[in-house]
Design a protein around this motif. Structure first.
Motif, PDB file in Angstrom:
ATOM      1  N   ILE A 228       0.867  -1.186   0.000  1.00 13.50           N
ATOM      2  CA  ILE A 228       0.000   0.000   0.000  1.00 13.50           C
ATOM      3  C   ILE A 228       0.897   1.228   0.000  1.00 13.50           C
ATOM      4  CG2 ILE A 228      -1.764   1.278   1.286  1.00 13.50           C
ATOM      5  CD1 ILE A 228      -2.716  -1.318  -0.092  1.00 13.50           C
ATOM      6  N   ARG A 229       0.781   2.009  -1.067  1.00 12.72           N
ATOM      7  CA  ARG A 229       1.676   3.150  -1.287  1.00 12.72           C
ATOM      8  C   ARG A 229       0.862   4.357  -1.684  1.00 12.72           C
ATOM      9  NH1 ARG A 229       5.375  -0.309  -5.548  1.00 12.72           N
ATOM     10  NH2 ARG A 229       6.692  -1.255  -3.977  1.00 12.72           N
ATOM     11  N   PRO A 230       1.494   5.523  -1.659  1.00 11.48           N
ATOM     12  CA  PRO A 230       0.809   6.675  -2.233  1.00 11.48           C
ATOM     13  C   PRO A 230       0.694   6.442  -3.746  1.00 11.48           C
ATOM     14  CG  PRO A 230       3.077   7.219  -1.683  1.00 11.48           C
ATOM     15  CD  PRO A 230       2.834   5.848  -1.147  1.00 11.48           C
ATOM     16  N   GLY A 231      -0.182   7.174  -4.388  1.00 10.73           N
ATOM     17  CA  GLY A 231      -0.337   6.995  -5.831  1.00 10.73           C
ATOM     18  C   GLY A 231      -1.618   6.237  -6.137  1.00 10.73           C
ATOM     19  N   THR A 232      -1.881   6.094  -7.430  1.00 10.34           N
ATOM     20  CA  THR A 232      -3.133   5.466  -7.843  1.00 10.34           C
ATOM     21  C   THR A 232      -2.836   4.435  -8.935  1.00 10.34           C
ATOM     22  OG1 THR A 232      -3.462   7.053  -9.611  1.00 10.34           O
ATOM     23  CG2 THR A 232      -4.488   7.576  -7.507  1.00 10.34           C
ATOM     24  N   SER A 233      -3.878   3.668  -9.268  1.00 14.85           N
ATOM     25  CA  SER A 233      -3.712   2.726 -10.367  1.00 14.85           C
ATOM     26  C   SER A 233      -5.006   2.614 -11.136  1.00 14.85           C
ATOM     27  CB  SER A 233      -3.253   1.364  -9.847  1.00 14.85           C
ATOM     28  OG  SER A 233      -4.264   0.742  -9.103  1.00 14.85           O
ATOM     29  N   SER A 234      -4.911   2.110 -12.354  1.00  9.82           N
ATOM     30  CA  SER A 234      -6.103   1.986 -13.198  1.00  9.82           C
ATOM     31  C   SER A 234      -5.967   0.770 -14.105  1.00  9.82           C
ATOM     32  CB  SER A 234      -6.285   3.257 -14.038  1.00  9.82           C
ATOM     33  OG  SER A 234      -5.115   3.503 -14.798  1.00  9.82           O
ATOM     34  N   PHE A 235      -7.101   0.303 -14.614  1.00 10.00           N
ATOM     35  CA  PHE A 235      -7.118  -0.882 -15.484  1.00 10.00           C
ATOM     36  C   PHE A 235      -8.137  -0.667 -16.587  1.00 10.00           C
ATOM     37  CE2 PHE A 235      -9.238  -4.814 -16.772  1.00 10.00           C
ATOM     38  CZ  PHE A 235      -8.187  -5.665 -17.046  1.00 10.00           C
ATOM     39  N   GLN A 236      -7.760  -1.037 -17.794  1.00  4.40           N
ATOM     40  CA  GLN A 236      -8.721  -0.989 -18.896  1.00  4.40           C
ATOM     41  C   GLN A 236      -8.584  -2.247 -19.715  1.00  4.40           C
ATOM     42  OE1 GLN A 236      -7.707   2.648 -20.994  1.00  4.40           O
ATOM     43  NE2 GLN A 236      -9.612   3.597 -20.328  1.00  4.40           N
ATOM     44  N   LYS A 237      -9.713  -2.752 -20.205  1.00  6.30           N
ATOM     45  CA  LYS A 237      -9.603  -3.864 -21.133  1.00  6.30           C
ATOM     46  C   LYS A 237     -10.520  -3.649 -22.318  1.00  6.30           C
ATOM     47  CE  LYS A 237     -12.750  -7.696 -19.873  1.00  6.30           C
ATOM     48  NZ  LYS A 237     -12.828  -9.028 -19.271  1.00  6.30           N
ATOM     49  N   VAL A 238     -10.112  -4.230 -23.440  1.00  6.35           N
ATOM     50  CA  VAL A 238     -10.956  -4.179 -24.619  1.00  6.35           C
ATOM     51  C   VAL A 238     -11.333  -5.610 -24.954  1.00  6.35           C
ATOM     52  CG1 VAL A 238     -11.075  -3.605 -27.067  1.00  6.35           C
ATOM     53  CG2 VAL A 238      -9.849  -2.104 -25.497  1.00  6.35           C
ATOM     54  N   GLY A 239     -12.653  -5.849 -25.042  1.00  4.00           N
ATOM     55  CA  GLY A 239     -13.144  -7.164 -25.431  1.00  4.00           C
ATOM     56  C   GLY A 239     -14.150  -6.984 -26.543  1.00  4.00           C
ATOM     57  N   LYS A 240     -14.765  -8.068 -26.962  1.00  9.60           N
ATOM     58  CA  LYS A 240     -15.713  -7.975 -28.074  1.00  9.60           C
ATOM     59  C   LYS A 240     -17.061  -7.417 -27.635  1.00  9.60           C
ATOM     60  CE  LYS A 240     -13.296 -10.145 -31.375  1.00  9.60           C
ATOM     61  NZ  LYS A 240     -13.027  -9.769 -32.718  1.00  9.60           N
ATOM     62  N   ARG A 241     -17.365  -7.587 -26.349  1.00  9.06           N
ATOM     63  CA  ARG A 241     -18.569  -6.963 -25.813  1.00  9.06           C
ATOM     64  C   ARG A 241     -18.327  -6.697 -24.339  1.00  9.06           C
ATOM     65  NH1 ARG A 241     -22.409 -11.358 -24.016  1.00  9.06           N
ATOM     66  NH2 ARG A 241     -21.198 -13.248 -24.088  1.00  9.06           N
ATOM     67  N   ASN A 242     -19.308  -6.118 -23.650  1.00  9.71           N
ATOM     68  CA  ASN A 242     -19.044  -5.694 -22.291  1.00  9.71           C
ATOM     69  C   ASN A 242     -18.952  -6.846 -21.301  1.00  9.71           C
ATOM     70  OD1 ASN A 242     -18.739  -3.046 -22.840  1.00  9.71           O
ATOM     71  ND2 ASN A 242     -20.886  -2.519 -22.533  1.00  9.71           N
TER      72      ASN A 242
END
Ligand SMILES: Cc1cc2nc3c(=O)[nH]c(=O)nc-3n(C[C@H](O)[C@H](O)[C@H](O)COP(=O)(O)OP(=O)(O)OC[C@H]3O[C@@H](n4cnc5c(N)ncnc54)[C@H](O)[C@@H]3O)c2cc1C
Ligand code: FES
Ligand code: FES
Lengths: 151, 280
Positions: free
Chosen positions: B168-182
């Protein structure tokens, strides 16, 4: 020996240890409202509630239900009276061939139990694991929305 | 085939010593592989009764997530309170379907070792370690050393993955994915970033990518380029170029290599852009 609660009733049953939950419910308990479509977690026809949460019974072992409470569509009507969701599905024409309906209603019921007034987007998210080949979904969403707005 | 449901971790580990024995957690990978006859074990050990593997706790600035924590829980409040773990929560929200998320566990996602594993990609960007427990003791392995090849990991057949440790640190994170549908879509490409920005410069940045190699991978060259930089539109453009050179994706039914390269560049540019808007 498997001990669990199914539709409110305590069950103790001697079963083959490698039996799937869907086969236990359909073959041993005669709960044939649990439907089998894809057999691999994609379609949601086999959805049951597992301690209140929707799961696919085709990719679970029956033995994993030890100590759990399982609800199938047969446990949704109370005292011979259809639930609000069941009635709304009929009223909105949300049932065509009916194959997806048990899973769809259980997924929607799980949502309403936690969040009685969901937005339409939340409804669509909640039934995103249930495929329907007939209705185009709108009638199903309308039926669920109608129940959520009533209370 | 025999399925057993031992009451304790020690019993599980003892039985796991016997040949052709594998554990089952949520079963969302294993049951499908069984049905397709891809695996045929003599014995399966159901570990889902082990309460101690379902805990999430914080100590010494490490978030310990038990192997049996489901994606539904990862998508919920317990993780949301740690901004540096956002990527994991976002990955969990987008994974599978409600039914799958209610069963699928983080341990199963990591051990399956799919390069498209959403949890695996997110956690790889968080500089995490996995805890592997055997009868002889416990070892901790950095996730960056855990994946060894296509669906292969450093875990031994007589070990259980018992927990994941995320600093657990300062800062942030994010995630994105691309698929054929949601819903219910395997990622064509996915990208997670952890970063800590101080005085508008990247103090620390880790990028992880899914579906572009046999395992989830880190984009080390791109990390190195971004380290110490200020996020400007020029830097974003250059990073997007570097990451395309750094990866060697393949063409398959979900997309071509070229499409994947462009997707990854766009996912990176998009997330860097969002970071620049939130921090500067
Ligand atoms: C319809 C469907 C949609 C899916 N969508 C996605 C998706 O969008 N994103 C994604 O990432 N995945 C997806 N998956 C894949 C799967 O749900 C995940 O990989 C899940 O996290 C696996 O966890 P599990 O607990 O079900 O593992 P299981 O199936 O129980 O086990 C998987 C493997 O890991 C081993 N294992 C499990 N737990 C442990 C442990 N603690 N220690 C040692 N070995 C262990 C098992 O022996 C087995 O080999 C999907 C699967 C299905 C069926
Ligand atoms: S039959 Fe279980 S999800 Fe399709
Ligand atoms: S009503 Fe036929 S599949 Fe939904």
């Amino acid at each position: 020996m498997l001990s669990c609660k199914i539709n409110g009733e305590e069950i103790h049953s001697e079963i083959p240890s490698d039996m799937r939950l869907i086969d236990f419910l359909r073959e041993e308990m005669n709960l044939t409202g649990v439907k089998e479509g894809c057999s691999e977690g994609e379609c949601g026809a086999c959805t049951v509630l597992f301690n209140g949460d929707p799961v696919n019974s085709c990719i679970m072992l029956a033995i994993q239900a030890e100590g759990a409470e399982i609800t199938t569509i047969e446990g949704i009507a109370k005292d011979g009276k259809l639930s609000d969701l069941q009635q709304a599905f009929i009223d909105h024409g949300a049932v065509q061939c009916g194959f997806c309906t048990p899973g769809m209603i259980l997924a929607a019921q799980a949502l309403l139990d936690k969040n009685p007034h969901p937005a339409e987007a939340e409804i669509r998210h909640a039934i995103s694991g249930n495929l329907c080949r007939c209705t185009g979904y709108q009638a199903i969403v309308d039926a669920i929305l109608a129940v959520s707005q009533r209370k | 085939m025999d399925v057993i449901r031992p009451g304790s971790l020690q019993d599980c580990l003892r039985i796991l010593k016997t040949e052709h024995t594998i554990p089952i957690a949520g079963g969302t990978d294993l049951m499908v592989n069984l049905a397709l006859n891809k695996i045929s074990p003599d014995r399966i050990i159901d570990i889902t009764g082990l309460q101690e593997l379902k805990e999430i706790s914080l100590s010494d600035n490490f978030l310990k997530i038990g192997a049996l924590v489901t994606f539904s829980r990862l998508a919920g409040k317990e993780i949301a309170q740690y901004p540096c773990c956002n990527a994991l929560r976002e990955a969990a929200e987008k994974m599978g379907s409600p039914q799958i998320r209610n069963r699928a566990t983080i341990g199963g996602n990591l051990v399956t070792g799919s390069s498209a594993g959403d949890g695996s990609v997110a956690i790889l960007a968080l500089d995490a370690q996995v805890e592997l427990t055997g009868l002889d003791g416990i070892r901790k392995v950095p996730l960056s050393l855990f994946y060894s090849g296509y669906h292969q990991t450093a875990i031994h057949s007589d070990e259980l993955l018992t927990a994941v440790y995320i600093p657990i640190r300062p800062g942030t994170s994010s995630f994105q994915k691309v698929g054929k549908r949601n819903a219910l879509a395997i990622a064509v490409a996915s990208l997670a970033i952890y970063s800590y920005i101080r005085d508008s410069h990247f103090e620390q940045i880790y990028i992880a990518i899914g579906s572009v190699a046999p395992t989830p991978i880190r984009a080390v060259k791109t990390d190195l380029f971004l380290q110490g930089q200020k996020i400007t539109s020029g830097v974003i453009k250059e990073a997007a170029r570097i990451i395309q050179d750094e990866i060697a994706p393949i063409t398959d039914i979900r997309g071509t290599a070229d499409y994947r390269r462009k997707l990854i560049a766009n996912l990176l540019a998009d997330q860097l852009q969002q970071l620049s808007e939130s921090k500067n």
